[in-house]
Write a protein that holds these residues in place. Sequence first.
Motif, PDB file in Angstrom:
ATOM      1  N   PHE A 287       0.837  -1.200   0.000  1.00  0.00           N
ATOM      2  CA  PHE A 287       0.000   0.000   0.000  1.00  0.00           C
ATOM      3  C   PHE A 287       0.872   1.249   0.000  1.00  0.00           C
ATOM      4  CE2 PHE A 287       0.592  -1.031   4.523  1.00  0.00           C
ATOM      5  CZ  PHE A 287       1.007   0.182   5.053  1.00  0.00           C
ATOM      6  N   ALA A 288       0.253   2.362  -0.370  1.00  0.00           N
ATOM      7  CA  ALA A 288       0.848   3.685  -0.224  1.00  0.00           C
ATOM      8  C   ALA A 288      -0.015   4.463   0.753  1.00  0.00           C
ATOM      9  CB  ALA A 288       0.915   4.404  -1.571  1.00  0.00           C
TER      10      ALA A 288
ATOM     11  N   ALA B 102      -3.938   3.681   0.027  1.00  0.00           N
ATOM     12  CA  ALA B 102      -4.338   3.055  -1.230  1.00  0.00           C
ATOM     13  C   ALA B 102      -3.780   1.636  -1.203  1.00  0.00           C
ATOM     14  CB  ALA B 102      -3.791   3.834  -2.420  1.00  0.00           C
ATOM     15  N   VAL B 103      -4.664   0.648  -1.117  1.00  0.00           N
ATOM     16  CA  VAL B 103      -4.270  -0.725  -0.824  1.00  0.00           C
ATOM     17  C   VAL B 103      -4.275  -1.572  -2.097  1.00  0.00           C
ATOM     18  CG1 VAL B 103      -4.769  -2.766   0.571  1.00  0.00           C
ATOM     19  CG2 VAL B 103      -5.294  -0.476   1.470  1.00  0.00           C
ATOM     20  N   ALA B 104      -3.116  -2.121  -2.435  1.00  0.00           N
ATOM     21  CA  ALA B 104      -3.016  -3.041  -3.561  1.00  0.00           C
ATOM     22  C   ALA B 104      -3.122  -4.487  -3.102  1.00  0.00           C
ATOM     23  CB  ALA B 104      -1.703  -2.826  -4.313  1.00  0.00           C
TER      24      ALA B 104
ATOM     25  N   HIS C  76     -10.148  -0.684  -1.891  1.00  0.00           N
ATOM     26  CA  HIS C  76      -8.800  -0.254  -2.267  1.00  0.00           C
ATOM     27  C   HIS C  76      -8.392   1.049  -1.576  1.00  0.00           C
ATOM     28  CE1 HIS C  76      -7.914  -3.324  -5.253  1.00  0.00           C
ATOM     29  NE2 HIS C  76      -9.190  -3.243  -5.617  1.00  0.00           N
ATOM     30  N   PHE C  77      -9.321   1.675  -0.884  1.00  0.00           N
ATOM     31  CA  PHE C  77      -8.974   2.869  -0.095  1.00  0.00           C
ATOM     32  C   PHE C  77      -9.515   2.701   1.309  1.00  0.00           C
ATOM     33  CE2 PHE C  77      -9.800   7.051   1.711  1.00  0.00           C
ATOM     34  CZ  PHE C  77      -8.553   7.640   1.576  1.00  0.00           C
TER      35      PHE C  77
END
Length: 362
Positions: free
Chosen positions: A241-242, A293-295, A315-316
């Motif tokens: 994630f970022a 922001a989750v991958a 994803h968020f």
Amino acid sequence: MKATSSFSGLFCGVVSAALICSGSPLLAQDAEPPQNTDVTFQEQLTGRVASKKEDQYISLVIENDSLGAAGTDKNYTSGVRLGYLDVNADLPDIAYTLDRVIPTFGINETSSVFYSLGQNIYTPRNIRQREQDPNDRPWAAHLYGSIGLVTVTDNHLDEIEASLGVVGPAALGEQAQKFVHTHVTPSSPTPRGWSNQLNHEPAVSLGWQRRFPNYWSVDAAGLSLAASPYYGATLGNVHTFADVGINFRLTPEKDVWQDGPLRVKPGLPGTGYFDTPDDGWSWYLFGGVEGRAVARNIFLDGNTFSNSHSVDKHHFVADINGGLALTYDQYRVSYTMVYRTKEFEGQDDPAVFGAVSFGVRF
């Protein structure tokens, strides 16, 4: 709505308590803040760090839904992390390798090393049910150890952390939860669905974070209010994630800066560093918001290399947190309440949990 109200009420109560009281400082500065605004944060801290006699810290943080909401075991139900920070340590060889290969990281007089051991537990909403609910998250546990480096350069602080561990039965989530429910909270229901947990998988991650501790601050009425933005990223088969966020802190003016309490990742950043002013005690009120922001999240996506249960993740994800730390002599205790938005499709409520941490320096 009830979770949000309880969070707001507690945070306001903590603010009021701190204002009635009327400090400490990873790396802290002298009692009187420097008047030269051209002096960088690194220059402010260098002498203080080098002269510290009590430069080692041990911190224990316990996160649990019972500390912040109704105490139901679901979603992120428990996290424990034991951390050791050495401010003036001889850095390991890997630190100098990172210094050469990572352009965002540099070694200087403020550089410190930290180590952690931790365990996280995740369960569906109904832990009495033996079968896996197809619409709810997997049963999962994560046991890990990590090594990290932190350094201040100019006016920012960089952290790098490498973690190695295991997901699956070897992470001892079943044993830990059943022990607590049997011997600590015997009125809690017996968890019956651990036969459905994620399969064994090695857990590897590398995280980097940059913070700006004194990006904005104002002093008034003997108090100091400051804002510290940050951003970072984590890469691995457990989490990818970022993140970006901002923390706010309110302290006595004489204790212009101190670092946040240790938290379980992906919680707000903090090394657990603190100091104590001459009168022997201090307080530190903090709060913040973070977006991720989750991958990848293995605890929702399921195993990487084998078939397992999974759900459709969001994803968020956002966290809102607030808390209070109290310091006396070489000891610090803190409480943080966290409101985390829904992480997957079908999740009934956002997560609300608390974190209690204890720190000692020597």
